[in-house]
Design an enzyme around this catalytic site. Sequence first.
Site, PDB file in Angstrom:
ATOM      1  N   ALA A  31      -7.441  -1.590 -22.478  1.00 54.08           N
ATOM      2  CA  ALA A  31      -7.435  -1.306 -23.904  1.00 54.08           C
ATOM      3  C   ALA A  31      -7.576  -2.810 -24.648  1.00 54.08           C
ATOM      4  O   ALA A  31      -6.949  -3.195 -25.616  1.00 54.08           O
ATOM      5  CB  ALA A  31      -5.858  -1.005 -24.260  1.00 54.08           C
ATOM      6  N   HIS A  36      -8.773 -10.158 -25.990  1.00 53.69           N
ATOM      7  CA  HIS A  36      -9.347 -10.172 -24.476  1.00 53.69           C
ATOM      8  C   HIS A  36     -10.836 -10.935 -24.684  1.00 53.69           C
ATOM      9  O   HIS A  36     -11.035 -11.624 -23.667  1.00 53.69           O
ATOM     10  CB  HIS A  36      -9.425  -8.851 -23.905  1.00 53.69           C
ATOM     11  CG  HIS A  36      -8.166  -8.152 -23.884  1.00 53.69           C
ATOM     12  ND1 HIS A  36      -7.730  -6.942 -24.464  1.00 53.69           N
ATOM     13  CD2 HIS A  36      -7.123  -8.289 -22.738  1.00 53.69           C
ATOM     14  CE1 HIS A  36      -6.387  -6.643 -23.896  1.00 53.69           C
ATOM     15  NE2 HIS A  36      -6.109  -7.605 -22.819  1.00 53.69           N
ATOM     16  N   GLN A  60       5.149  -3.920 -13.290  1.00 55.11           N
ATOM     17  CA  GLN A  60       5.699  -4.856 -14.361  1.00 55.11           C
ATOM     18  C   GLN A  60       6.280  -4.157 -15.556  1.00 55.11           C
ATOM     19  O   GLN A  60       6.590  -4.697 -16.492  1.00 55.11           O
ATOM     20  CB  GLN A  60       4.615  -5.719 -14.915  1.00 55.11           C
ATOM     21  CG  GLN A  60       3.395  -5.239 -15.491  1.00 55.11           C
ATOM     22  CD  GLN A  60       2.412  -6.278 -15.942  1.00 55.11           C
ATOM     23  OE1 GLN A  60       1.640  -6.633 -14.967  1.00 55.11           O
ATOM     24  NE2 GLN A  60       2.292  -6.739 -17.045  1.00 55.11           N
ATOM     25  N   GLY A 148      -4.023 -15.143 -21.987  1.00 60.12           N
ATOM     26  CA  GLY A 148      -3.670 -15.431 -23.450  1.00 60.12           C
ATOM     27  C   GLY A 148      -2.318 -16.000 -23.722  1.00 60.12           C
ATOM     28  O   GLY A 148      -1.443 -15.760 -23.115  1.00 60.12           O
ATOM     29  N   GLU A 149      -2.303 -17.029 -24.822  1.00 60.64           N
ATOM     30  CA  GLU A 149      -1.086 -17.559 -25.072  1.00 60.64           C
ATOM     31  C   GLU A 149      -0.078 -16.584 -25.925  1.00 60.64           C
ATOM     32  O   GLU A 149       1.024 -17.039 -26.160  1.00 60.64           O
ATOM     33  CB  GLU A 149      -1.111 -18.801 -25.965  1.00 60.64           C
ATOM     34  CG  GLU A 149      -1.667 -19.941 -25.315  1.00 60.64           C
ATOM     35  CD  GLU A 149      -1.726 -21.226 -26.146  1.00 60.64           C
ATOM     36  OE1 GLU A 149      -1.487 -20.840 -27.260  1.00 60.64           O
ATOM     37  OE2 GLU A 149      -2.227 -22.186 -25.324  1.00 60.64           O
ATOM     38  N   GLN A 154       4.515 -15.551 -19.828  1.00 59.54           N
ATOM     39  CA  GLN A 154       3.666 -15.183 -18.654  1.00 59.54           C
ATOM     40  C   GLN A 154       2.635 -16.196 -18.103  1.00 59.54           C
ATOM     41  O   GLN A 154       2.553 -16.670 -17.138  1.00 59.54           O
ATOM     42  CB  GLN A 154       2.963 -13.827 -19.068  1.00 59.54           C
ATOM     43  CG  GLN A 154       2.001 -13.467 -18.022  1.00 59.54           C
ATOM     44  CD  GLN A 154       1.115 -12.304 -18.461  1.00 59.54           C
ATOM     45  OE1 GLN A 154       1.553 -11.487 -18.142  1.00 59.54           O
ATOM     46  NE2 GLN A 154       0.048 -12.554 -19.228  1.00 59.54           N
TER      47      GLN A 154
HETATM   48  O1  PAF Z   1      -1.254  -9.882 -19.658  1.00 51.91           O
HETATM   49  C1  PAF Z   1      -1.634  -8.893 -18.979  1.00 51.91           C
HETATM   50  O2  PAF Z   1      -2.327  -7.875 -19.406  1.00 51.91           O
HETATM   51  C2  PAF Z   1      -0.879  -8.469 -17.637  1.00 51.91           C
HETATM   52  O3  PAF Z   1       0.358  -9.190 -17.550  1.00 51.91           O
HETATM   53  C3  PAF Z   1      -1.548  -8.893 -16.553  1.00 51.91           C
HETATM   54  C4  PAF Z   1      -1.804 -10.395 -16.597  1.00 51.91           C
HETATM   55  C5  PAF Z   1      -3.107  -8.514 -16.388  1.00 51.91           C
HETATM   56  C6  PAF Z   1      -1.015  -8.596 -15.155  1.00 51.91           C
HETATM   57  O4  PAF Z   1      -1.018  -7.199 -15.211  1.00 51.91           O
END
Ligand code: PAF
Length: 281
Positions: A31, A36, A60, A148-149, A154
């Site tokens: 998406a 991105h 996750q 990304g921040e 994460q």
């Molecule tokens: O930030 C995301 O899109 C996800 O958490 C990642 C880092 C691709 C891991 O599935």
Amino acid sequence: MVIHTQKETLVQALSSIKKNDKIGFVPTMGALHNGHMSLVNKALEENSLVVVSIFVNPTQFNNQADLKKYPRTPDDDISLLKSVKGEIIVYFPEISDLYEDAITAKKYNFGNLENEMEGKHRKGHFDGVGTVVSKLLKIVKPDTAYFGEKDFQQLQIVKKLVTIEELPVKIVGCPILREENGLAMSSRNKRLSETQFDEAAVIYKILKEVQQKFASTSITDLNAMVAERFLQNPNLKLEYFEIADEETLKTATHKNSKSKYRAFVAVFAGKVRLIDNISLN
Ligand code: PAF
């Protein structure tokens, strides 16, 4: 642009690249949006070749409905990546290519980073992120990986992950990209109605207000102000607002001149959960 759906062919393709070529890696759940693409473009500037993974990682998600509804736009993602100048390899696996035996996450100790904010509200989330990022980094073996921040927690956790697992990769954090109305770009924005999209602009306005007042206002008063602002916007349900130390992610109650602080927020616009953050000093 080549698309690999299996890690074996991806590893084979990557093994034939020249020794002094640098590999950049942008892991995504698809998406794709301009946020991105800013990571992809930065990776292309700094490397000879960029691998982009598109994989909605089931481990996750602590909520199955959220996993089911997570936006999936594979054709648009591929067209967007094809429109970029530069050498891109896409890794677009099925679940079984990454989770061979069981779709489970490894248990991590990220030194308590995993128990703050998102960790409190999304149980097991960072075990899932750690598991898939570790798998992906071991397959792609990039020189540098870009995150990304917007998902600042994460980013800190991935930095910790690579030290725990001694993975030889540099982790680079990239600034949040925003819509014209200030809303942080996110794949989840695709699920917002037009009205919700407009209303969600206030999240960034509130964060900016916190940033402006941070030097002159106590954390207690800022917390109260934010709670009040969200009460004035009843279509947005505040899940948490916290001012935290950028390194430890521990909730701050008082300011200390030596620490770097960030404000973090999670909000529901209807059923869509949005997160954002801003640097305060
Ligand atoms: O930030 C995301 O899109 C996800 O958490 C990642 C880092 C691709 C891991 O599935």
